[in-house]
Structure formats: structure tokens, C-alpha cells
Design an enzyme around this catalytic site. Structure first.
Site, PDB file in Angstrom:
ATOM      1  N   VAL A 173       5.976  33.614  67.413  1.00 50.50           N
ATOM      2  CA  VAL A 173       4.744  32.958  67.870  1.00 50.50           C
ATOM      3  C   VAL A 173       5.063  31.736  68.744  1.00 50.50           C
ATOM      4  CG1 VAL A 173       2.721  31.671  67.035  1.00 50.50           C
ATOM      5  CG2 VAL A 173       3.502  33.697  65.796  1.00 50.50           C
ATOM      6  N   GLY A 175       8.189  30.458  69.897  1.00 52.58           N
ATOM      7  CA  GLY A 175       9.200  30.594  70.949  1.00 52.58           C
ATOM      8  C   GLY A 175       8.618  31.226  72.201  1.00 52.58           C
ATOM      9  N   ARG A 194      17.025  38.168  68.585  1.00 59.21           N
ATOM     10  CA  ARG A 194      18.105  38.938  67.945  1.00 59.21           C
ATOM     11  C   ARG A 194      17.775  40.443  67.986  1.00 59.21           C
ATOM     12  NH1 ARG A 194      16.945  38.475  61.494  1.00 59.21           N
ATOM     13  NH2 ARG A 194      14.723  38.802  61.658  1.00 59.21           N
ATOM     14  N   SER A 294       4.599  20.275  67.353  1.00 60.13           N
ATOM     15  CA  SER A 294       3.339  20.552  66.661  1.00 60.13           C
ATOM     16  C   SER A 294       2.278  21.025  67.636  1.00 60.13           C
ATOM     17  CB  SER A 294       2.822  19.301  65.947  1.00 60.13           C
ATOM     18  OG  SER A 294       1.532  19.577  65.415  1.00 60.13           O
ATOM     19  N   LYS A 349       8.299  14.939  62.004  1.00 64.48           N
ATOM     20  CA  LYS A 349       7.479  16.162  61.997  1.00 64.48           C
ATOM     21  C   LYS A 349       7.101  16.539  60.562  1.00 64.48           C
ATOM     22  CE  LYS A 349       5.277  19.819  63.188  1.00 64.48           C
ATOM     23  NZ  LYS A 349       5.594  21.096  62.756  1.00 64.48           N
ATOM     24  N   HIS A 352       4.332  14.339  59.584  1.00 65.78           N
ATOM     25  CA  HIS A 352       3.144  14.825  60.319  1.00 65.78           C
ATOM     26  C   HIS A 352       2.483  15.962  59.532  1.00 65.78           C
ATOM     27  CE1 HIS A 352       1.370  17.952  62.867  1.00 65.78           C
ATOM     28  NE2 HIS A 352       0.986  17.013  63.700  1.00 65.78           N
ATOM     29  N   ASN A 353       3.306  16.920  59.110  1.00 69.23           N
ATOM     30  CA  ASN A 353       2.753  18.072  58.388  1.00 69.23           C
ATOM     31  C   ASN A 353       2.176  17.651  57.044  1.00 69.23           C
ATOM     32  OD1 ASN A 353       3.789  19.468  60.518  1.00 69.23           O
ATOM     33  ND2 ASN A 353       4.710  21.078  59.289  1.00 69.23           N
ATOM     34  N   GLU A 356      -1.052  16.358  57.642  1.00 68.27           N
ATOM     35  CA  GLU A 356      -1.884  17.543  57.930  1.00 68.27           C
ATOM     36  C   GLU A 356      -2.372  18.184  56.614  1.00 68.27           C
ATOM     37  OE1 GLU A 356      -0.053  20.201  60.907  1.00 68.27           O
ATOM     38  OE2 GLU A 356      -0.439  21.815  59.488  1.00 68.27           O
ATOM     39  N   ARG A 452      -2.534  23.021  46.604  1.00 66.77           N
ATOM     40  CA  ARG A 452      -2.138  24.359  47.092  1.00 66.77           C
ATOM     41  C   ARG A 452      -1.403  25.116  45.988  1.00 66.77           C
ATOM     42  NH1 ARG A 452      -0.363  24.470  53.431  1.00 66.77           N
ATOM     43  NH2 ARG A 452      -1.911  23.023  54.193  1.00 66.77           N
ATOM     44  N   ARG A 607       9.176  -0.522  27.780  1.00 71.99           N
ATOM     45  CA  ARG A 607      10.559  -0.125  28.095  1.00 71.99           C
ATOM     46  C   ARG A 607      11.557  -1.066  27.413  1.00 71.99           C
ATOM     47  NH1 ARG A 607      12.072  -0.755  33.065  1.00 71.99           N
ATOM     48  NH2 ARG A 607      13.606   0.909  33.099  1.00 71.99           N
TER      49      ARG A 607
HETATM   50  P1  NAP Z   1       7.788  33.576  63.786  1.00 73.05           P
HETATM   51  O1  NAP Z   1       6.613  33.966  64.589  1.00 73.05           O
HETATM   52  O2  NAP Z   1       7.969  34.157  62.442  1.00 73.05           O
HETATM   53  O3  NAP Z   1       9.084  33.866  64.660  1.00 73.05           O
HETATM   54  C1  NAP Z   1      10.359  33.625  64.167  1.00 73.05           C
HETATM   55  C2  NAP Z   1      11.379  33.993  65.212  1.00 73.05           C
HETATM   56  O4  NAP Z   1      12.675  33.754  64.680  1.00 73.05           O
HETATM   57  C3  NAP Z   1      11.325  35.468  65.584  1.00 73.05           C
HETATM   58  O5  NAP Z   1      11.624  35.599  66.955  1.00 73.05           O
HETATM   59  C4  NAP Z   1      12.432  36.058  64.724  1.00 73.05           C
HETATM   60  O6  NAP Z   1      13.012  37.192  65.283  1.00 73.05           O
HETATM   61  C5  NAP Z   1      13.443  34.953  64.747  1.00 73.05           C
HETATM   62  N1  NAP Z   1      14.330  35.039  63.598  1.00 73.05           N
HETATM   63  C6  NAP Z   1      14.000  35.248  62.308  1.00 73.05           C
HETATM   64  N2  NAP Z   1      15.100  35.240  61.534  1.00 73.05           N
HETATM   65  C7  NAP Z   1      16.139  35.043  62.375  1.00 73.05           C
HETATM   66  C8  NAP Z   1      17.528  34.941  62.185  1.00 73.05           C
HETATM   67  N3  NAP Z   1      18.068  35.059  60.965  1.00 73.05           N
HETATM   68  N4  NAP Z   1      18.322  34.744  63.276  1.00 73.05           N
HETATM   69  C9  NAP Z   1      17.776  34.632  64.500  1.00 73.05           C
HETATM   70  N5  NAP Z   1      16.454  34.719  64.745  1.00 73.05           N
HETATM   71  C10 NAP Z   1      15.653  34.912  63.689  1.00 73.05           C
HETATM   72  O7  NAP Z   1       7.854  31.976  63.580  1.00 73.05           O
HETATM   73  P2  NAP Z   1       7.191  30.833  64.454  1.00 73.05           P
HETATM   74  O8  NAP Z   1       5.813  30.582  63.939  1.00 73.05           O
HETATM   75  O9  NAP Z   1       7.405  31.113  65.892  1.00 73.05           O
HETATM   76  O10 NAP Z   1       8.060  29.582  63.976  1.00 73.05           O
HETATM   77  C11 NAP Z   1       9.362  29.311  64.481  1.00 73.05           C
HETATM   78  C12 NAP Z   1       9.767  27.925  63.973  1.00 73.05           C
HETATM   79  O11 NAP Z   1       8.804  26.962  64.426  1.00 73.05           O
HETATM   80  C13 NAP Z   1       9.761  27.806  62.443  1.00 73.05           C
HETATM   81  O12 NAP Z   1      10.739  26.895  62.041  1.00 73.05           O
HETATM   82  C14 NAP Z   1       8.389  27.226  62.142  1.00 73.05           C
HETATM   83  O13 NAP Z   1       8.328  26.543  60.910  1.00 73.05           O
HETATM   84  C15 NAP Z   1       8.218  26.284  63.324  1.00 73.05           C
HETATM   85  N6  NAP Z   1       6.829  25.963  63.683  1.00 73.05           N
HETATM   86  C16 NAP Z   1       5.841  26.892  63.623  1.00 73.05           C
HETATM   87  C17 NAP Z   1       4.542  26.528  63.989  1.00 73.05           C
HETATM   88  C18 NAP Z   1       3.413  27.521  63.954  1.00 73.05           C
HETATM   89  O14 NAP Z   1       2.253  27.078  64.034  1.00 73.05           O
HETATM   90  N7  NAP Z   1       3.678  28.815  63.857  1.00 73.05           N
HETATM   91  C19 NAP Z   1       4.277  25.227  64.423  1.00 73.05           C
HETATM   92  C20 NAP Z   1       5.331  24.316  64.508  1.00 73.05           C
HETATM   93  C21 NAP Z   1       6.610  24.691  64.147  1.00 73.05           C
HETATM   94  P3  NAP Z   1      12.626  38.687  64.791  1.00 73.05           P
HETATM   95  O15 NAP Z   1      11.427  39.027  65.599  1.00 73.05           O
HETATM   96  O16 NAP Z   1      13.829  39.419  65.152  1.00 73.05           O
HETATM   97  O17 NAP Z   1      12.357  38.619  63.312  1.00 73.05           O
END
Ligand code: NAP
Length: 632
Positions: A173, A175, A194, A294, A349, A352-353, A356, A452, A607
Site C-alpha cells: 500500500v 511503497g 521480493r 504518516s 512516529k 504520533h501513532n 492517533e 483496543r 512502603r
Molecule cells: P503492505 O501493504 O502489507 O505491504 C508490505 C510490503 O512489504 C509488500 O510489498 C510486501 O511484499 C513486502 N514484504 C513483506 N514481507 C517482506 C519481507 N520479509 N521482505 C521483503 N519485503 C517484504 O504494508 P504497508 O501498509 O505498505 O506498510 C509498509 C510499512 O509502512 C509498514 O512498516 C507499516 O507499518 C508502515 N506504514 C503503513 C501505513 C499505512 O497506513 N498502511 C502508514 C504508515 C506507515 P509482498 O507483496 O511480497 O508480500
């Protein structure tokens, strides 16, 4: 350069290959010209060639290629349908493979139009079946003119030759969105995901398929090729799950990088892991920038808030890229700033969360009081929140809540269909642990995490709900009056949430000599991030005066006026059977932090009584320890 144009019979290998050779001023070789007579006779009769026919022929072709490679290279047209045959032709590492790919009907038509060729059209089906499409090289569709096809091939070669300025690993999502954001802002990028056989195949290439306008993005699923595609110093952003995945990815990158290259971890990594990774990479001369990002998917795509920390030299090398993609604050400045050394980017960060979490839970509790106590429907609640949006309560989280409450499905609110189980994934709990480690009162934001955790215990809640059958009383009071008090209670809770979050940052910053600048941190949180709000804009100024919101004159006036309403709302909630953990902790915090003489004197006496822990006195030197024999 050796270029091999390949594909099934009738795909246009000879025409395209020859045209390409002319354009690239390379000699052209047609593998068909090297078939012995016996092969041609077989093919003319519609008899497929077998290995005994093919292998000597391909070895002969490979010999011609070897000779060409010693000179200026060549373009070869050859069927090369499977890997076994292609391996025979791999006489040098500098080969560009171009597969001409077309639908069977189109190739059949072309074969029908062809006259005087030894290949029998009946062989097409067997060739299509034999074709193994590799995961390397170029794949070009043949439904345009030969000139256009050759133009596309050359354009692709040029793209492959040019190096990218920035690389993104992890096409999930975040990247993918950040990569497209970078490309939109004119950054030449390479992207990598990967490869996991049968599960994760062609993920990076798919990003381009879905976004065909992004001609300059180079997709990879081979890490060495990805790194090689970057100009030096190489800047690589990781957007992958926190934890082991980041360590493994870094280990894979280390041998491919040189001193001065930069790794940016943009995921939600734990800040202590970031400190360790910084140290490891420093030994190798690789600059590590642990960066909070974020804004979720939309923020990443259109402009996130970015919190880089760690190696300052590394940051200065990538600052320009980050500024291009970041959201803009109210003065048009990018919502990115160098936060501080070590793991401070990820630490900020994390907090921040945590804020949040607190903000979301506060809205959920206010919603619950409106829905369950005042018995208002979601549409009505949305309209109340909309009015609040016109006040200093305006925030992104409140704004999205309005949309959520207005979403109906088959005449019923969608919110009622959503399972009431939330999880905490890391940052909320890590903040709480850090608060405990540094002795920072964190109840109000800690309660959001606990709420939660309790929500996750759906089974237990269902059983005890039946067993206890506690009465919940709907409100019997003046709705408008209660709504005014609720608004004030929510306002007070928000100020306290932020105070508590920033207090944690203050304590950890001081202990680690990070010199965090809270006004600047609030500024980069005024846009792009999930906790952007009018309050955050006010904090930019407040933190110029003091590191504590609670010590600000306007905050004191506001909290004094809200305190009674917050107490009232919490009292009503508890008396009538509704849990409001964050709101009630907020009033407890406010009352506690404004209490000059707390009952902790009794704790100290206890104590000392059971454990001779000693105590200090307020009527003597504060450093002096006292012990009393309490039984005497
Ligand atoms: P995601 O949609 O689950 O994507 C994760 C990515 O990492 C996928 O491309 C996945 O590849 C890859 N991956 C998973 N395991 C791996 C490994 N062992 N080696 C190499 N690549 C691997 O996650 P995301 O939401 O983009 O989040 C990515 C990071 O940003 C996380 O640390 C998350 O906490 C942080 N983040 C997320 C948000 C949000 O709102 N989503 C906001 C801020 C920060 P495959 O497709 O091959 O599984």
C-alpha cells in the site's frame, strides 16, 4: 551488445530484428539462415524439430553470436522458445532478450499472408505450447507496425541504460503510493518487490501495468539488478513490515552497497531497532535514515508527513526527494524536517501513532455517548460532528468519522455491521512501554491501547454481557445541553491527549540528548498526517513558548472552563453504564496533575512501613532520607 529477438513462428522476428539492427547499426543474423537442409525439409512438411535437430543448429548459431560479440555485437532473430535453448545462446552476459508476443489469431493471419517460407503454418500450435516466457528481458506486443515496435524496443533500452535517482523496496500500500508520488514529482525511480515463487511474482512489474503512463519507472524483482539500476550514492527506501523483514532486507542489501549509500527505513520500525541498525550500518559506511511516514495510502500518494531521523549526512542527501513528495503546511513549506539523531525519527512516529490511538478512542467514546446515551442515529451524529468541524475541534479524524457515519448499506448504517474488535499492532503498545520505562504518566493514551485490547476479547465480552446483564440507562436530560458539555469534554480530552504524548517525547528527548523541536514536529503534523488538526496548528505556536501545553496561558483558560463539563460527562457515563476510559483518564490526569499535595505521601509511608524504603519530608532537606519505626 547482443540483442536476441525471439518468439514463435510468424511473430515477426526477422522483420523486426532486421529493422532493429538497421536502427542500431548492428549486423543482423537470422537463425533460420543457419538451419541445415534436413531441418528445413522437416519444417516444410509440418514436422516439429526435435532436440537432435535443434541443438546442433543452436550451437552453430551460438558460435556466430560469439564471433559477433567479439566485434560490435549483433541482432539475432531466433525462435529460442524455451530456457534450455536460450541457455545455449547465452554466450555473453551482455544480452538483451526481446520476446515478440502476439495473440494466436494475429500470428495465424500473418502466417497465412506469408509466401515462400519453409516453415509450415501448422507448426504454430506446437510452438505456442513450447514457449516458456522468462522473467527477464523485454516483452513486446506485436499489434502495431514494425516501425512502432522497434521504436518501443529502443525506448526501453534507453530506459534500461539510464540510472534511477531513487529506489523503493516493497510495493504494498505505502511503497507503491510513495513510488508514484516520487515519479509524479519528476524523480527517476526503480521499484522492487521480493519474488516468492507461486505467491509474489511480477509484483513490481504489475505496478507499471496498472500505471502505464509512468514510463520512467524501472521495475525489478531481482535485488542485484534493482541496486545496479540506481545512480550513486544509491538512495533506497524500505516500505516493508517492521521487524525481521527489515533486518533480512538490510542484510541482503549490505553486500550490494558502497560507502556513502543511503538506506531509508520508512516503515513503522521500533526506534530501538533503528538505533541498532544505525550502528551496524555505520560500521559499513552506509548511512541509515530511520523515517516515520504518516498519512496512510492517500497521504503517501498525494503528500505525507515525513519524520526522518538518524544519520544527518544521509538525510541531507535525500532531503530534496522527501521535500518533493511531502505534504505542504499552511505556509506552503514541506511537512518534513530532520527530527534528530539515532532512532528519533521512528520514536516521533511511534508517539504520533500513540496520539492517533488516543484521538480515535476519544471520538469513539463521544460517539458512543451520543449513540447509546443520547440515542441519536449516525446521520444526526454526523451532522453534529460537522458543526464541530467549524470550531477549533476540526481534525482529519473527525472529518473521516462524518463520512463513516453517513455510509449506509441497504438502508442501514454500515457502522452497525462492522465487528467491534480492534487490534493494536505495535506503535501504541511500544509508546506505553516506553512511557513505563521513562516513568512518564501515560494513562490517557495507554487507555486507548487497553480499550483496543479489551475490544479484542469479544468472546469474553459476549459471555459477561449475558451473565451480568448490567442496566444501561439512556439519557433523560436536555440533549442540546448534554451535547454542549460533551463537546467541551472532548475538547479537554484532546488537549490532554496531546500533552501526554508530547510529554513522553520531552522526557525521552532530554534523556537521549536528541533536542527534539516540538514546534517543528507540530508543524510537520499540520498536514499529510492522520492527526492533523486545528489544535496541531495552534501547537506550532504554543511550543515556541513552552514544552508543556498545560503551562500555556490559553490552554489553562480552556481547561479550567472545560474541566466541569468533562467531570460531568464522565460521571454521567459511569453512572449510566457506559465505559469511557480515555475521557475518564483525561479528567483524572487533569485533576492529578493540578493537585499540589497528592496522597502519594501515604504510599511512601506504607512502603517505609513494610519495606523500610525510607521517605523524604517536605519540612526538611529534600535529599535527606527518613525511616520511622511505625509500630512504636
Ligand atoms: P503492505 O501493504 O502489507 O505491504 C508490505 C510490503 O512489504 C509488500 O510489498 C510486501 O511484499 C513486502 N514484504 C513483506 N514481507 C517482506 C519481507 N520479509 N521482505 C521483503 N519485503 C517484504 O504494508 P504497508 O501498509 O505498505 O506498510 C509498509 C510499512 O509502512 C509498514 O512498516 C507499516 O507499518 C508502515 N506504514 C503503513 C501505513 C499505512 O497506513 N498502511 C502508514 C504508515 C506507515 P509482498 O507483496 O511480497 O508480500
Amino acid at each position: 551488445m547482443i540483442i536476441i529477438v525471439y518468439g514463435v513462428t510468424g511473430c515477426g522476428k526477422s522483420t523486426i530484428g532486421e529493422l532493429l539492427a538497421n536502427k542500431m547499426e548492428l549486423p543482423f543474423l537470422d537463425a533460420d539462415d543457419f538451419h541445415p537442409k534436413s531441418n528445413k525439409t522437416k519444417m516444410n512438411a509440418g514436422i516439429p524439430l526435435d532436440d537432435e535437430d535443434r541443438i546442433p543448429w543452436l550451437r552453430n548459431v551460438a558460435k556466430k553470436l560469439q564471433d559477433a560479440a567479439k566485434e560490435k555485437g549483433a541482432v539475432l532473430a531466433c525462435s529460442a522458445l524455451n530456457e534450455k535453448y536460450r541457455n545455449i545462446l547465452k554466450v555473453t552476459s551482455n544480452i538483451e532478450w526481446v520476446l515478440l508476443d502476439g495473440k494466436k489469431s494475429l500470428v495465424e493471419k500473418r502466417l497465412g499472408d506469408r509466401v515462400g517460407h519453409f516453415m509450415n503454418p501448422a507448426l504454430l500450435a506446437s510452438q505456442m505450447e513450447a514457449l516458456e516466457v522468462p522473467d527477464y528481458g523485454l516483452k513486446v506486443t506485436i499489434d502495431s507496425s514494425p516501425e512502432k515496435i522497434v521504436q518501443d524496443i529502443i525506448k526501453n533500452f534507453k530506459k534500461m541504460e539510464s540510472k534511477s535517482d531513487f529506489g523503493v523496496i516493497g510495493m504494498g500500500v505505502m511503497g507503491k503510493s510513495l513510488a508514484l508520488n516520487l515519479a509524479d514529482n519528476g524523480v527517476n525511480i526503480s521499484i522492487y518487490n521480493r519474488y516468492v515463487e507461486g505467491k509474489e511474482e511480477g509484483v513490481a512489474a504489475k505496478v507499471l501495468e496498472e500505471n502505464p503512463a509512468y514510463l520512467t519507472i524501472q521495475p525489478f524483482e531481482n535485488i542485484s539488478e534493482f541496486v545496479a539500476s540506481l545512480s550513486s550514492p544509491k538512495s533506497i527506501l524500505l516500505m516493508i513490515p517492521a521487524g525481521k523483514a527489515v533486518d533480512l532486507q538490510i542484510q541482503e542489501l549490505i553486500p550490494l552497497l558502497n560507502e556513502g549509500d543511503i538506506i531509508i527505513d520508512g516503515g513503522n520500525s521500533f526506534y530501538k531497532d533503528t538505533i541498532q541498525r544505525s550502528e551496524l550500518l555505520k560500521e559499513k559506511g552506509i548511512l541509515f535514515v530511520g523515517t516515520g511516514v504518516s498519512g496512510g495510502e492517500e497521504g503517501a500518494r498525494r503528500g505525507p508527513s515525513i519524520m526522518p531521523g538518524g544519520d544527518k549526512e544521509g538525510f541531507s542527501k535525500i532531503e530534496g526527494f522527501l521535500e518533493k513528495i511531502a505534504a505542504k503546511d499552511f505556509q506552503g513549506n514541506p511537512c518534513v524536517t530532520y527530527v534528530g539523531p539515532g532512532g528519533s525519527g521512528h520514536f516521533v512516529k511511534m508517539v504520533h501513532n500513540s496520539i492517533e490511538y488516543g484521538e480515535m478512542q476519544a471520538i469513539a467514546e463521544v460517539y458512543s455517548m451520543m449513540r447509546n446515551y443520547l440515542q441519536l442515529d449516525p446521520i444526526k451524529i454526523a451532522s453534529i460532528f460537522e458543526k464541530w468541524m467549524d470550531s477549533d475541534l476540526s481534525s482529519y479524524l473527525l472529518e473521516i468519522t462524518i463520512d463513516i457515519l453517513r455510509k449506509y448499506e441497504n438502508g442501514e448504517p454500515l457502522i452497525d455491521k462492522i465487528l467491534d474488535q480492534a487490534a493494536q499492532k505495535g506503535t501504541g503498545g511500544w509508546s506505553l512501554n516506553t512511557a513505563l520505562e521513562y516513568g512518564v504518566p501515560y494513562g490517557v493514551l495507554g487507555e486507548a491501547v487497553m480499550a483496543r485490547n479489551l475490544s479484542a476479547r469479544k468472546g469474553l465480552r459476549m459471555i459477561s454481557s449475558g451473565l451480568y446483564d448490567l442496566e444501561r440507562f439512556p439519557g433523560i436530560e436536555d440533549v442540546d445541553n448534554f451535547l454542549d458539555k460533551l463537546q467541551a469534554a472532548y475538547q479537554a480530552t484532546r488537549i490532554i491527549n496531546h500533552e501526554v504524548g508530547f510529554s513522553l517525547m520531552l522526557e525521552v528527548s532530554e534523556k537521549n540528548n536528541w533536542a527534539l523541536n516540538f514546534s517543528e514536529i507540530a508543524r510537520i503534523w499540520t498536514n499529510g498526517c492522520i492527526i492533523r488538526s486545528k489544535l496541531m496548528e495552534e501547537l506550532v505556536e504554543i511550543f515556541k513558548e513552552s514544552n508543556h501545553i498545560l503551562l500555556n496561558y490559553e490552554a489553562i483558560i480552556a481547561l479550567k472552563s472545560y474541566q466541569g463539563d468533562l467531570s460531568y460527562v464522565v460521571g454521567q457515563a459511569l453512572q449510566n453504564g457506559f465505559a469511557v476510559p480515555v475521557l475518564s483518564n483525561a479528567i483524572n490526569y487533569l485533576l492529578g496533575v493540578t493537585t499540589a499535595n497528592s496522597p502519594a505521601n501515604l504510599i511512601q509511608a506504607q512502603r517505609d512501613y513494610f519495606g523500610a524504603h525510607t521517605y523524604r519530608r517536605n519540612d526538611k532537606d529534600a535529599d535527606q532520607a527518613f525511616h520511622t519505626n511505625w509500630k512504636e
